[in-house]
Design a protein around this motif. Structure first.
Motif, PDB file in Angstrom:
ATOM      1  N   LEU A   1      -9.912  10.959   2.222  1.00 50.14           N
ATOM      2  CA  LEU A   1      -9.209  11.902   1.834  1.00 50.14           C
ATOM      3  C   LEU A   1      -8.129  11.525   0.849  1.00 50.14           C
ATOM      4  O   LEU A   1      -6.826  11.770   1.311  1.00 50.14           O
ATOM      5  CB  LEU A   1      -8.860  12.898   3.004  1.00 50.14           C
ATOM      6  CG  LEU A   1     -10.099  13.391   3.489  1.00 50.14           C
ATOM      7  CD1 LEU A   1      -9.852  14.446   4.750  1.00 50.14           C
ATOM      8  CD2 LEU A   1     -10.762  14.500   2.633  1.00 50.14           C
TER       9      LEU A   1
ATOM     10  N   GLU B   1       5.551   8.599   9.927  1.00 48.70           N
ATOM     11  CA  GLU B   1       4.050   8.451  10.382  1.00 48.70           C
ATOM     12  C   GLU B   1       2.964   9.200   9.264  1.00 48.70           C
ATOM     13  O   GLU B   1       2.019   8.243   9.349  1.00 48.70           O
ATOM     14  CB  GLU B   1       3.870   9.327  11.743  1.00 48.70           C
ATOM     15  CG  GLU B   1       4.339   8.667  12.892  1.00 48.70           C
ATOM     16  CD  GLU B   1       6.078   8.543  13.024  1.00 48.70           C
ATOM     17  OE1 GLU B   1       6.875   9.227  12.151  1.00 48.70           O
ATOM     18  OE2 GLU B   1       6.421   7.480  13.551  1.00 48.70           O
ATOM     19  N   PHE B   2       3.351   9.941   8.575  1.00 49.35           N
ATOM     20  CA  PHE B   2       2.491  10.481   7.534  1.00 49.35           C
ATOM     21  C   PHE B   2       2.242   9.228   6.568  1.00 49.35           C
ATOM     22  O   PHE B   2       1.267   9.410   5.939  1.00 49.35           O
ATOM     23  CB  PHE B   2       2.802  11.813   6.868  1.00 49.35           C
ATOM     24  CG  PHE B   2       3.086  12.828   7.948  1.00 49.35           C
ATOM     25  CD1 PHE B   2       1.739  13.238   8.554  1.00 49.35           C
ATOM     26  CD2 PHE B   2       4.314  13.354   8.555  1.00 49.35           C
ATOM     27  CE1 PHE B   2       1.792  14.321   9.614  1.00 49.35           C
ATOM     28  CE2 PHE B   2       4.065  14.397   9.540  1.00 49.35           C
ATOM     29  CZ  PHE B   2       3.017  14.784  10.008  1.00 49.35           C
TER      30      PHE B   2
ATOM     31  N   GLY C   1      -0.113  12.137  -1.075  1.00 43.71           N
ATOM     32  CA  GLY C   1       0.842  12.632   0.295  1.00 43.71           C
ATOM     33  C   GLY C   1      -0.075  14.037   0.992  1.00 43.71           C
ATOM     34  O   GLY C   1      -0.099  13.879   2.115  1.00 43.71           O
ATOM     35  N   MET C   2      -0.348  14.859   0.117  1.00 43.44           N
ATOM     36  CA  MET C   2      -0.988  16.127   0.879  1.00 43.44           C
ATOM     37  C   MET C   2      -2.528  15.720   1.107  1.00 43.44           C
ATOM     38  O   MET C   2      -3.240  16.593   1.584  1.00 43.44           O
ATOM     39  CB  MET C   2      -0.978  17.264  -0.108  1.00 43.44           C
ATOM     40  CG  MET C   2       0.581  17.834  -0.005  1.00 43.44           C
ATOM     41  SD  MET C   2       0.625  19.278  -1.157  1.00 43.44           S
ATOM     42  CE  MET C   2      -0.211  20.618  -0.275  1.00 43.44           C
ATOM     43  N   ARG C   3      -3.198  14.443   0.739  1.00 38.78           N
ATOM     44  CA  ARG C   3      -4.359  13.926   1.024  1.00 38.78           C
ATOM     45  C   ARG C   3      -5.501  14.816   0.270  1.00 38.78           C
ATOM     46  O   ARG C   3      -6.442  15.269   1.272  1.00 38.78           O
ATOM     47  CB  ARG C   3      -4.465  13.953   2.440  1.00 38.78           C
ATOM     48  CG  ARG C   3      -3.311  13.076   3.110  1.00 38.78           C
ATOM     49  CD  ARG C   3      -3.518  11.525   3.029  1.00 38.78           C
ATOM     50  NE  ARG C   3      -4.508  11.043   3.214  1.00 38.78           N
ATOM     51  CZ  ARG C   3      -4.780  10.547   4.346  1.00 38.78           C
ATOM     52  NH1 ARG C   3      -3.832  10.395   5.323  1.00 38.78           N
ATOM     53  NH2 ARG C   3      -5.986   9.989   4.866  1.00 38.78           N
TER      54      ARG C   3
ATOM     55  N   VAL D   1      -3.116   3.267   6.157  1.00 41.64           N
ATOM     56  CA  VAL D   1      -4.235   3.313   6.881  1.00 41.64           C
ATOM     57  C   VAL D   1      -5.441   3.683   6.021  1.00 41.64           C
ATOM     58  O   VAL D   1      -6.633   3.285   5.906  1.00 41.64           O
ATOM     59  CB  VAL D   1      -4.205   3.785   8.249  1.00 41.64           C
ATOM     60  CG1 VAL D   1      -5.710   3.835   8.867  1.00 41.64           C
ATOM     61  CG2 VAL D   1      -3.129   3.351   8.992  1.00 41.64           C
TER      62      VAL D   1
ATOM     63  N   TYR E   1       2.423   5.919   7.118  1.00 40.74           N
ATOM     64  CA  TYR E   1       1.644   5.253   7.462  1.00 40.74           C
ATOM     65  C   TYR E   1       0.260   5.689   7.570  1.00 40.74           C
ATOM     66  O   TYR E   1      -0.642   4.709   7.473  1.00 40.74           O
ATOM     67  CB  TYR E   1       2.030   4.842   9.122  1.00 40.74           C
ATOM     68  CG  TYR E   1       1.391   3.625   9.386  1.00 40.74           C
ATOM     69  CD1 TYR E   1       1.469   2.210   8.927  1.00 40.74           C
ATOM     70  CD2 TYR E   1       0.404   3.885  10.330  1.00 40.74           C
ATOM     71  CE1 TYR E   1       1.086   1.131   9.336  1.00 40.74           C
ATOM     72  CE2 TYR E   1      -0.265   2.628  11.016  1.00 40.74           C
ATOM     73  CZ  TYR E   1      -0.024   1.413  10.422  1.00 40.74           C
ATOM     74  OH  TYR E   1      -0.563   0.160  10.787  1.00 40.74           O
ATOM     75  N   GLN E   2      -0.153   6.699   7.686  1.00 41.46           N
ATOM     76  CA  GLN E   2      -1.328   7.453   7.674  1.00 41.46           C
ATOM     77  C   GLN E   2      -1.976   7.158   6.466  1.00 41.46           C
ATOM     78  O   GLN E   2      -3.025   6.617   6.329  1.00 41.46           O
ATOM     79  CB  GLN E   2      -1.315   8.892   8.060  1.00 41.46           C
ATOM     80  CG  GLN E   2      -1.157   9.415   9.260  1.00 41.46           C
ATOM     81  CD  GLN E   2      -1.161  10.714   9.521  1.00 41.46           C
ATOM     82  OE1 GLN E   2      -1.111  11.648   8.624  1.00 41.46           O
ATOM     83  NE2 GLN E   2      -1.310  11.476  10.700  1.00 41.46           N
TER      84      GLN E   2
ATOM     85  N   TRP F   1       9.539  12.664  11.412  1.00 41.75           N
ATOM     86  CA  TRP F   1       8.199  12.782  11.199  1.00 41.75           C
ATOM     87  C   TRP F   1       7.400  12.293  10.137  1.00 41.75           C
ATOM     88  O   TRP F   1       6.410  11.534  10.000  1.00 41.75           O
ATOM     89  CB  TRP F   1       7.485  14.215  10.947  1.00 41.75           C
ATOM     90  CG  TRP F   1       7.990  15.113  12.374  1.00 41.75           C
ATOM     91  CD1 TRP F   1       8.810  15.916  12.540  1.00 41.75           C
ATOM     92  CD2 TRP F   1       7.263  14.860  13.540  1.00 41.75           C
ATOM     93  NE1 TRP F   1       8.753  16.392  13.826  1.00 41.75           N
ATOM     94  CE2 TRP F   1       7.725  15.644  14.381  1.00 41.75           C
ATOM     95  CE3 TRP F   1       6.228  14.158  14.043  1.00 41.75           C
ATOM     96  CZ2 TRP F   1       7.600  15.914  15.865  1.00 41.75           C
ATOM     97  CZ3 TRP F   1       5.742  14.443  15.463  1.00 41.75           C
ATOM     98  CH2 TRP F   1       6.499  15.393  16.132  1.00 41.75           C
TER      99      TRP F   1
END
Ligand code: SF4
Ligand code: SF4
Lengths: 184, 113, 393
Positions: free
Chosen positions: C160, C219-220, C97-99, C226, C222-223, C216
């Protein structure tokens, strides 16, 4: 493909011997695999290890059930463990024993296998001062079976151990190679 | 993402425009979030009673008590070189300051009288 | 110059991590992974690797410390297995989640109870939906190569994401075999250190890991969807580039004798290696069987799965984990079924479970599977049974 099964007791170095043999084959440009019987290791408990050597890549990864060669690092295992299980006809028994081959053959009760032996305990105690017999067994193994050359085994031993320990073990390998009694 | 400090993305911002991992690369933008609107009671400091001990300043969970370099002389003639005031932009009205003040110099008064 | 040596998968991983020049390692010992961290400690002690080794009190802390170090811009590594991966589970989601481009090795092992230190893939399957990229490798050489590829993939700006590289506990972790080690210089040129992700820096402060309220959060996530999809494409590129430089590439899946195959089996990890030998054996007896080895588990290489299995009459999927209460079969079976169904590939699917809790997987076990798949193909009938190979009645 040549399949070797090692029988020893925890602390005798069966696993290391299986790995050194694989390394020697790899040094010769062959494919090889070495692995212990998986589990918790305990000093003195019977252990098994395996080595596979082939000219082609080795895909199979299961324990060896029908070995071409069994190496027995401790003669007492002959009575307590089914060390000959699955050993192929004309296969090799490489054993640490003070007894002559004929007597060993009687104990084994198999006339269809080849036998090579050495008094590895005495050699190890003499040179290493400890009863770690694995490298002595390597000497007998290569003399009897020629699966890899003596030079490759020596090379693999020197890669495996620190300089001082390697030197002593190479001496052990050579001595066992000379003293081995081989009965084809 | 080189927006100026304290930028806050508008609520309509889609996933492409948001920094990944929910990172907030605009330092200090929580200042834009005025918690003062949460208040129903407001702390009022009685500067006459206040002994400038800074206990309210330490306890306030929102750092809404501000220490000013501002002199103050009480009617009784006692001089102080600083003054504590409330930042009503961020004070949430929790009342901790009033509870902790050792001389009861802070009173909580209704927002709407 | 390439150096041929003999290494276990554990040691191969340790060498890869050393060559990747990691900055921070945080780990907690657990069988059968421990050799990795022992070897890395040795590298640090004798000066071959300049890294910080953080000895933590649990796997939960291992992953937490790894996240902290990665967030500070360090190249990081950790390793675990089994219960350790389970204890880490909560933090796995935080890493993805923190990429953060964390790389972790997992010497896969069964889950308790009863206590079992041997290999299966129950641990990995539980990590399926954590948002990590998950590779399952089949040899020590591939373990080495995949760790290097993992850093390249994880740190790619369009990805990432953290990467797990899994391999069978003991069956691979403790098996010595030939590994070609490239020059360290060459590895470092392939994965130069560039901080491509958001990091904590007092000069340039930012907030990592904040609250994500309903307006918010979505959206994160969904990122991440992707990025994981993108990882499929980048993983392929990385594998190709790796192949060009080091002469070895694997693909996301590996087809074996599938060209003219009438039936197929699917496997992963060490079993896929034994399965090759079984395919060779079955072919000697005239069975036109092929193997599809799954190398990338997440994200799922759907296109490749469909492409290679499109023309076979029946497919048997061999799983090394049980999906308790699932509609049918094992976890990877479900993936394969989903991929084929959605791609419109109509074939007779069947699910096989074997090698649970370190139960040895012999050639004849795979041959049993092949025979069953052949039977199903010949009967032309769909089966709804999950076959638990070797379980005693
Ligand atoms: S009421 Fe609460 S938030 Fe407001 S100044 Fe006092 S302590 Fe701070
Ligand atoms: S706690 Fe009370 S006395 Fe102390 S500084 Fe605050 S208002 Fe003044």
């Amino acid at each position: 493909m040549i399949e070797i099964r090692w029988h020893g007791r925890g602390g005798q170095g069966a696993v290391t011997a299986s790995q050194v043999t694989a390394e020697a084959a790899i040094i010769e440009g062959k494919y090889a695999q070495a692995f212990p019987e998986f589990g918790a290791e305990r000093r003195g408990a019977p252990v098994k290890a395996y080595t596979r050597i082939d000219e082609k890549p080795i895909y199979i990864r299961s324990p060896i059930v029908e070995p071409d060669i069994v190496v027995i690092l401790d003669p007492s295992l002959l009575v307590s463990e089914p060390v000959l299980d699955g050993l192929k006809k004309n296969g090799w028994v490489i054993i640490n024993s003070k007894k002559p081959v004929d007597e060993i053959r009687k104990t084994l009760g198999r006339s269809d296998v080849k036998i090579a032996r050495v008094d590895a305990d005495t050699i190890a105690l003499q040179i290493l001062k400890v009863p770690i017999v694995n490298t002595a067994m390597l000497g007998v193994l290569v003399k009897a079976t020629q699966i890899v050359s003596l030079d490759s085994i020596i090379d693999a031993v020197s890669r495996r151990f620190s300089e001082r320990i390697a030197k002593l073990n190479i001496e052990v390998v050579k001595k066992a190679y000379e003293e081995a009694e081989v009965s084809g | 993402m080189a927006k100026s400090s304290r930028y806050v993305p508008p609520p309509s911002t889609g996933w492409r425009k948001l920094p990944i991992g929910a990172v907030i690369p605009w330092p200090g933008n929580s200042e834009e979030y005025k918690t003062g609107s949460w208040r129903t009671l407001r702390p009022v400091i009685d500067q006459e009673r206040c002994i400038r001990c800074a206990i309210c300043w330490m306890y306030c969970p929102d750092a809404a008590i501000i220490e000013l370099k501002q002199e103050y002389t009480t009617k009784a003639g006692r001089k102080y070189d600083k003054t504590y005031v409330v930042n009503y932009d961020y004070c949430k009205g929790c009342g901790i300051c009033a509870n902790e003040c050792p001389v009861k110099a802070i009173k909580m008064e209704p927002e709407v009288k | 110059m390439v150096k041929r040596t003999s290494l276990s998968s554990n040691y191969a991983v340790a060498y890869a991590v050393k060559m990747a020049d990691v900055d921070v390692i945080a780990a907690y010992p657990i069988t059968p992974q421990t050799h990795i961290v022992e070897k890395l400690s040795e590298f640090i002690a004798n000066g071959e690797l300049d890294a910080e080794m953080i000895h933590v009190e649990s796997e939960h802390s291992a992953m937490s410390a790894t996240i902290g170090a990665s967030a500070a811009g360090a190249r990081v590594f950790t390793a675990t297995a089994s219960q350790g991966l389970e204890l880490m589970h909560e933090i796995l989601h935080i890493a993805s989640g923190m990429r953060l481009p964390i790389v972790m090795a997992v010497a896969s092992r069964a889950l308790s109870p009863p206590i079992n230190i041997w290999s299966d893939y129950s641990d990995i399957m539980n990590a399926r939906d954590t948002g990590w990229i998950i590779y399952i490798v089949s040899s020590a050489q591939e373990a080495f190569d995949t760790i290097i590829q993992a850093y390249k993939l994880a740190e790619n700006k369009e990805v990432l994401l953290p990467v797990m590289v899994a391999f069978d506990g003991f069956v691979l972790s403790h098996t010595f075999e030939a590994v070609d080690l490239p020059e360290e210089e060459e590895v470092r040129r392939f994965i130069p250190k560039q901080v491509t992700w958001y990091t904590l820096d007092p000069e340039n402060p930012m907030t990592l890991g904040p609250l994500g309220p309903p307006e918010w959060y979505y959206e994160f996530k969904y990122q991440q969807v992707v990025a994981l999809n993108k990882a499929l494409e980048i993983a392929k590129q990385v594998d190709d580039e790796y192949g060009k430089v080091f002469g070895r590439k694997y693909g996301l899946v590996e087809p074996y004798r599938l060209d003219d195959a009438e039936i197929a089996i699917v496997a992963y990890g060490a079993l896929a290696s034994t399965a090759k030998a079984a395919v060779d054996e079955a072919r000697k007896n005239g069975v036109k069987v092929g193997l599809l080895r799954l190398r990338l588990f997440r994200p799922s290489p759907v296109e490749e799965i469909a492409k290679y299995l499109e023309n076979v009459k029946a497919v048997g999927v061999m799983d090394r984990a049980i999906s308790f209460g699932a509609p049918y079969g094992g976890p990877v079976f479900a993936d394969i079924m989903e991929a084929l169904y959605m791609k419109g590939v109509d074939t007779l699917l069947s699910s096989f479970i074997l090698g649970i809790g370190g139960r040895p997987m012999y050639l004849h076990d795979v041959l049993t599977v092949i025979n069953k798949v052949k039977e199903i193909a010949e009967s032309g009938r769909r089966t709804i049974e999950t076959y638990y190979i070797g379980v005693r009645e």
